[in-house]
Design a protein around this motif. Sequence first.
Motif, mmCIF file in Angstrom:
data_model
loop_
_atom_site.group_PDB
_atom_site.id
_atom_site.type_symbol
_atom_site.label_atom_id
_atom_site.label_comp_id
_atom_site.label_asym_id
_atom_site.label_seq_id
_atom_site.Cartn_x
_atom_site.Cartn_y
_atom_site.Cartn_z
ATOM 1 N N GLU A 82 0.827 -1.212 0.000
ATOM 2 C CA GLU A 82 0.000 0.000 0.000
ATOM 3 C C GLU A 82 0.858 1.256 0.000
ATOM 4 O OE1 GLU A 82 -3.013 1.928 -0.843
ATOM 5 O OE2 GLU A 82 -3.374 -0.193 -0.403
ATOM 6 N N THR A 86 0.880 3.801 -3.268
ATOM 7 C CA THR A 86 0.442 5.178 -2.997
ATOM 8 C C THR A 86 1.519 6.175 -3.429
ATOM 9 O OG1 THR A 86 -0.921 4.469 -1.125
ATOM 10 C CG2 THR A 86 -0.341 6.810 -1.242
ATOM 11 N N CYS A 308 0.327 1.969 -11.491
ATOM 12 C CA CYS A 308 -0.183 3.132 -10.745
ATOM 13 C C CYS A 308 0.382 4.436 -11.308
ATOM 14 C CB CYS A 308 0.169 3.009 -9.258
ATOM 15 S SG CYS A 308 -0.784 1.749 -8.387
ATOM 16 N N MET A 339 -6.164 4.498 -5.924
ATOM 17 C CA MET A 339 -5.709 3.617 -4.851
ATOM 18 C C MET A 339 -6.610 2.390 -4.726
ATOM 19 S SD MET A 339 -4.597 6.396 -1.934
ATOM 20 C CE MET A 339 -4.452 5.153 -0.640
#
Length: 422
Positions: A82, A86, A308, A339
């Motif tokens: 995570e 991020t 991402c 996210m």
Amino acid sequence: MKKLGLPIQILLGLIFGILVGVVFYKNPGVETYLKPLGDIFMSLIKMVVVPIIFSSIVVGIAGLGNAKKLGKLGFRTVLYFEIATTIAIVVGLFFFANAFHPGSGVNMNNLSQGDISKYVASEQEMDKGSHIDFIINIVPTNIVESMGKGELLPVIFFSVLLGLSIAAMGEKGQPVLNFFKSFSGAMFYMVKYVLKVAPFGVFGLIGVTISKFGAASLIPLGKLIITTYAAYVIFFIIFFGLVAKLFKVNFVEFIKLLKDELILVFSTASAESALPQVMNKLEKYGCPKSIVSFVVPIGYAFNTDGSCIYMALASIFIAQLYGIDMSLSAQITLMLILMITSKGISGVAGGALVVLLSSLAAAGLPLEGLAFIAGIDFLLNMGRATINVFGNALAAVIITKWEKQFDYKKNKDYVIHRDTAV
């Protein structure tokens, strides 16, 4: 004469594919004859991915022994994933998309639009339910059906439960565990045969892409390509470099360890193509099989750093194409959306483009903008897949050291042996 190694063969396939695409630009014969090569190779890769992930997780979880130990390992793994994803979104969104404005000042009439109908159909399937439904669907009603569709998240869920069940059986579960160990070994061996056709697959994939959209059609989108790859490189060097230094991993040595696999992934634009080799090398490098078999396959679903970065940049690029000025609050909202949606990339047919389409819809951005990116997605995917693979490999080492299970003697012996062999 010394036989050319697989990475060199793949690079040659890539170069010849580009040459053929440029020479026979807009020639339908290229797609007719070369597309089957790429399609067969990708089908072979997809054929072995689900069995490898399934058997590897079962063996890894059963090897951990108990749910308490898994819970600790799982928490640390998800926490690291995570944080990494991020930061990747922040890098793509705020440091590059807003700093370099890749979509500003572009004449949309000059852009080659790709066909996005299949991605729209997939995105509509995603939007039939809420994110709660998405979570519910992680629990499979028919595991064989999920495997057949290549739905990784339900497969991972089932694999974890099966691994825990085998571990709970103790000695009685040993025959089942031995079967999965043998099955996993057989699948890894099968990949060696599959990779023999990789140069031809790469030749077909890149040849069709270049012949269809042409080198000239990439010029208007050159700024996006350059900006995206700059973000990939900066994230790779700074984030991965700092994390490696923090956990005392020799960064340069680790890159050398995986160079062949990274070349393969970059050439094929497929993270799955190097999965078995990466896991095998990580075990030789000093990571226990139980952690490698848990962290790496799950990372394919939850630790997609390259994807991402790509989705963050692509979203702002499309907003800039249409002259939409996104406020800070709107961009923060987009970051939160990414996210959530980025966790479903590997579980959706169509990958990052489908998830990007869903994110655009949630953020209120023009879905038509995806048509301009579809044509060069293969080129962007080459970089993002490479970042994803390296990030998952590094994560396995980080989690191993965090768990204090890194085998330094095995690592030293392997590095010395590898350097001597070279």
